[in-house]
Scaffold this active site. Structure first.
Site, PDB file in Angstrom:
ATOM      1  N   SER A 132       0.976  -1.207   0.020  1.00 33.35           N
ATOM      2  CA  SER A 132      -0.037   0.118  -0.040  1.00 33.35           C
ATOM      3  C   SER A 132       0.937   1.265  -0.107  1.00 33.35           C
ATOM      4  O   SER A 132       1.901   1.117   0.490  1.00 33.35           O
ATOM      5  CB  SER A 132      -0.881  -0.030   1.348  1.00 33.35           C
ATOM      6  OG  SER A 132      -1.591   1.138   1.324  1.00 33.35           O
ATOM      7  N   TYR A 146      -2.036  -0.332  10.397  1.00 33.69           N
ATOM      8  CA  TYR A 146      -1.998  -0.773   8.958  1.00 33.69           C
ATOM      9  C   TYR A 146      -0.908  -0.461   8.085  1.00 33.69           C
ATOM     10  O   TYR A 146      -0.145  -1.260   7.150  1.00 33.69           O
ATOM     11  CB  TYR A 146      -3.348  -0.119   8.356  1.00 33.69           C
ATOM     12  CG  TYR A 146      -3.313  -0.499   7.066  1.00 33.69           C
ATOM     13  CD1 TYR A 146      -3.872  -2.051   6.427  1.00 33.69           C
ATOM     14  CD2 TYR A 146      -3.277   0.363   5.880  1.00 33.69           C
ATOM     15  CE1 TYR A 146      -4.151  -2.273   5.016  1.00 33.69           C
ATOM     16  CE2 TYR A 146      -3.516   0.071   4.370  1.00 33.69           C
ATOM     17  CZ  TYR A 146      -3.932  -1.131   4.179  1.00 33.69           C
ATOM     18  OH  TYR A 146      -4.069  -1.370   2.893  1.00 33.69           O
TER      19      TYR A 146
HETATM   20  P1  NDP Z   1     -11.274  -6.349  -0.077  1.00 34.13           P
HETATM   21  O1  NDP Z   1     -11.516  -6.297   1.368  1.00 34.13           O
HETATM   22  O2  NDP Z   1     -12.172  -5.898  -1.064  1.00 34.13           O
HETATM   23  O3  NDP Z   1     -10.769  -7.998  -0.632  1.00 34.13           O
HETATM   24  C1  NDP Z   1      -9.981  -8.506   0.175  1.00 34.13           C
HETATM   25  C2  NDP Z   1      -9.763  -9.892  -0.495  1.00 34.13           C
HETATM   26  O4  NDP Z   1      -8.660 -10.571   0.300  1.00 34.13           O
HETATM   27  C3  NDP Z   1     -11.172 -10.752  -0.682  1.00 34.13           C
HETATM   28  O5  NDP Z   1     -10.756 -11.529  -1.633  1.00 34.13           O
HETATM   29  C4  NDP Z   1     -10.737 -11.575   0.894  1.00 34.13           C
HETATM   30  O6  NDP Z   1     -11.378 -12.784   0.774  1.00 34.13           O
HETATM   31  C5  NDP Z   1      -9.341 -11.869   0.934  1.00 34.13           C
HETATM   32  N1  NDP Z   1      -8.854 -12.244   2.325  1.00 34.13           N
HETATM   33  C6  NDP Z   1      -8.942 -11.207   3.140  1.00 34.13           C
HETATM   34  N2  NDP Z   1      -8.576 -11.739   4.505  1.00 34.13           N
HETATM   35  C7  NDP Z   1      -7.871 -13.116   4.104  1.00 34.13           C
HETATM   36  C8  NDP Z   1      -7.726 -14.324   4.809  1.00 34.13           C
HETATM   37  N3  NDP Z   1      -7.382 -14.296   6.111  1.00 34.13           N
HETATM   38  N4  NDP Z   1      -7.432 -15.228   3.860  1.00 34.13           N
HETATM   39  C9  NDP Z   1      -7.741 -15.391   2.845  1.00 34.13           C
HETATM   40  N5  NDP Z   1      -8.144 -14.418   2.096  1.00 34.13           N
HETATM   41  C10 NDP Z   1      -8.299 -13.173   2.687  1.00 34.13           C
HETATM   42  O7  NDP Z   1      -9.841  -5.459  -0.148  1.00 34.13           O
HETATM   43  P2  NDP Z   1      -9.164  -4.793  -1.484  1.00 34.13           P
HETATM   44  O8  NDP Z   1      -9.397  -5.641  -2.807  1.00 34.13           O
HETATM   45  O9  NDP Z   1      -9.446  -3.646  -1.447  1.00 34.13           O
HETATM   46  O10 NDP Z   1      -7.591  -5.200  -0.935  1.00 34.13           O
HETATM   47  C11 NDP Z   1      -6.687  -6.086  -1.687  1.00 34.13           C
HETATM   48  C12 NDP Z   1      -5.332  -5.799  -1.073  1.00 34.13           C
HETATM   49  O11 NDP Z   1      -5.150  -4.395  -1.575  1.00 34.13           O
HETATM   50  C13 NDP Z   1      -5.107  -5.748   0.466  1.00 34.13           C
HETATM   51  O12 NDP Z   1      -3.899  -6.248   0.912  1.00 34.13           O
HETATM   52  C14 NDP Z   1      -5.236  -4.208   0.620  1.00 34.13           C
HETATM   53  O13 NDP Z   1      -4.475  -3.977   2.082  1.00 34.13           O
HETATM   54  C15 NDP Z   1      -4.523  -3.596  -0.489  1.00 34.13           C
HETATM   55  N6  NDP Z   1      -4.743  -2.165  -0.711  1.00 34.13           N
HETATM   56  C16 NDP Z   1      -6.008  -1.878  -0.958  1.00 34.13           C
HETATM   57  C17 NDP Z   1      -6.417  -0.539  -1.215  1.00 34.13           C
HETATM   58  C18 NDP Z   1      -7.753   0.266  -1.422  1.00 34.13           C
HETATM   59  O14 NDP Z   1      -7.825   1.376  -1.486  1.00 34.13           O
HETATM   60  N7  NDP Z   1      -8.601  -0.815  -1.630  1.00 34.13           N
HETATM   61  C19 NDP Z   1      -5.066   0.471  -1.269  1.00 34.13           C
HETATM   62  C20 NDP Z   1      -3.978  -0.325  -0.795  1.00 34.13           C
HETATM   63  C21 NDP Z   1      -3.715  -1.402  -0.657  1.00 34.13           C
HETATM   64  P3  NDP Z   1     -13.107 -13.087   1.225  1.00 34.13           P
HETATM   65  O15 NDP Z   1     -13.599 -12.512   0.262  1.00 34.13           O
HETATM   66  O16 NDP Z   1     -13.129 -14.481   1.407  1.00 34.13           O
HETATM   67  O17 NDP Z   1     -13.221 -12.444   2.331  1.00 34.13           O
END
Ligand code: NDP
Length: 237
Positions: A132, A146
C-alpha cells in the site's frame, strides 16, 4: 498485453476487489489460475465459473493451512499475495486481537507464502505482494497498525529479492493508493478525504492494479526486483 499461456499462477485472496481483478487478468492471459478466499464462497464460486480458475478456501491467518495450499500448487510461475485486512481507529481503543490478526494476514502470511512458493518455483518466477502507498505515507490518524504492516512488506521484498535472485525469481510490492473495492468504496465515507491527498482525485480501478501486476509478472518485468511499485494517483507525492 502479456500472455501467460501455460503459466501456473496462485493468487492469495482472490474472491473480491483487487484480487478478483488479478485473477481475471491472469486467466484471460491464458494462465492456469488458482485463488484463495476465506469468507466469500458464493463470490469465489462465481469467479471460478466465470474464469475457469480454481477456488480454494484457505485462511491466510492459518499458517499451516496456508503453507499446505501453496505447496500443493507445485512449481508456480507467479505468486500474488493480495489477501489483506484493514483495521483503522484509535490505537488506544482498538481491539488487540483484531490488530494481531491483521498482522498475521498482512505480514506473517506474505512471508511464509513467499518462502514456501520459492521452494518449488520455476526459474524466472515472480512473487508479487500487494502492499500500500500507506507503507510510505500515512497522512491521517488511526492507521498506524495498518501502515506498520505495509511498511513491513517493504523490507521483506527487498530481502527476499536478494535471497532468490540467483534463480531469477523477482520479488516486488505493488503499492496501490485508494482503489475502488469493498475495503475502500469510491462512494464511501472516506472517499473525499482520500481524494484530498491525491494529485489525480479519483479512486483507482481494480483492473488498473491488475494490469500493473501483470506487467511485473510478464517478460518485461524480468529485471524489476526488490522494488516498490506505487500506483496511487499521487497520494504519496
Ligand atoms: P477487499 O476487502 O475488497 O478484498 C479482500 C480480499 O482478500 C478478499 O478476496 C478476501 O477474501 C481476501 N482475504 C482477506 N483476508 C483473508 C484471509 N485471512 N485469508 C484469505 N483471503 C483473505 O480488499 P481490496 O481488494 O481493497 O484489497 C486487496 C489488497 O490491496 C489488500 O492487501 C489491501 O491492503 C491492499 N490495498 C487496498 C487498497 C484500497 O484502497 N482498496 C489500497 C492499498 C492497498 P474473502 O472475500 O473470502 O473475505
Amino acid at each position: 498485453m502479456a500472455d501467460f499461456s501455460g503459466k501456473n499462477v496462485l493468487v492469495l485472496g482472490g474472491s473480491r476487489g483487487i484480487g478478483a481483478a488479478i485473477v481475471r487478468r491472469f486467466a484471460s492471459g491464458g494462465a492456469k489460475v488458482a485463488f484463495t478466499y476465506v469468507g466469500s464462497k458464493d463470490a469465489s464460486d462465481a469467479l471460478a465459473a466465470e474464469t475457469g480458475a480454481e477456488a480454494i478456501r484457505t485462511d491466510s491467518a492459518d499458517r499451516d493451512a496456508l503453507i499446505a495450499t501453496v505447496a500443493g500448487r507445485g512449481a508456480l510461475d507467479v505468486l500474488v499475495v493480495n489477501a489483506g485486512a484493514l483495521v483503522l481507529g484509535d490505537p488506544l481503543t482498538l481491539d488487540a486481537d483484531a490488530i494481531d490478526r491483521m498482522i498475521d494476514v498482512n505480514v506473517r502470511a506474505p512471508y511464509h507464502a513467499a518462502v514456501e512458493a520459492a521452494r518449488q518455483m520455476n526459474p524466472d518466477g515472480r512473487i508479487i505482494v500487494i502492499g500500500s502507498t500507506n507503507g510510505d505515507r500515512m497522512p491521517f490518524a488511526g492507521g498506524a497498525a495498518y501502515a506498520l504492516t505495509k511498511s513491513a512488506m517493504q523490507g521483506m521484498v527487498r530481502g527476499l529479492a536478494r535471497d532468490f535472485g540467483d534463480r531469477r525469481i523477482t520479488v516486488n510490492s505493488v503499492q496501490p493508493g485508494p482503489t475502488d473495492s469493498d475495503m475502500n468504496p469510491s462512494d464511501g465515507p472516506m472517499a473525499a478525504t482520500m481524494h484530498s491527498f491525491m494529485a489525480i482525485k479519483r479512486h483507482i480501478h481494480t483492473d488498473e492494479i491488475a494490469e500493473y501486476t501483470a506487467f511485473l509478472a510478464g517478460p518485461h518485468g524480468a529485471m524489476i526486483t526488490g522494488s516498490l511499485q506505487t500506483i496511487d494517483g499521487g497520494f504519496g507525492a
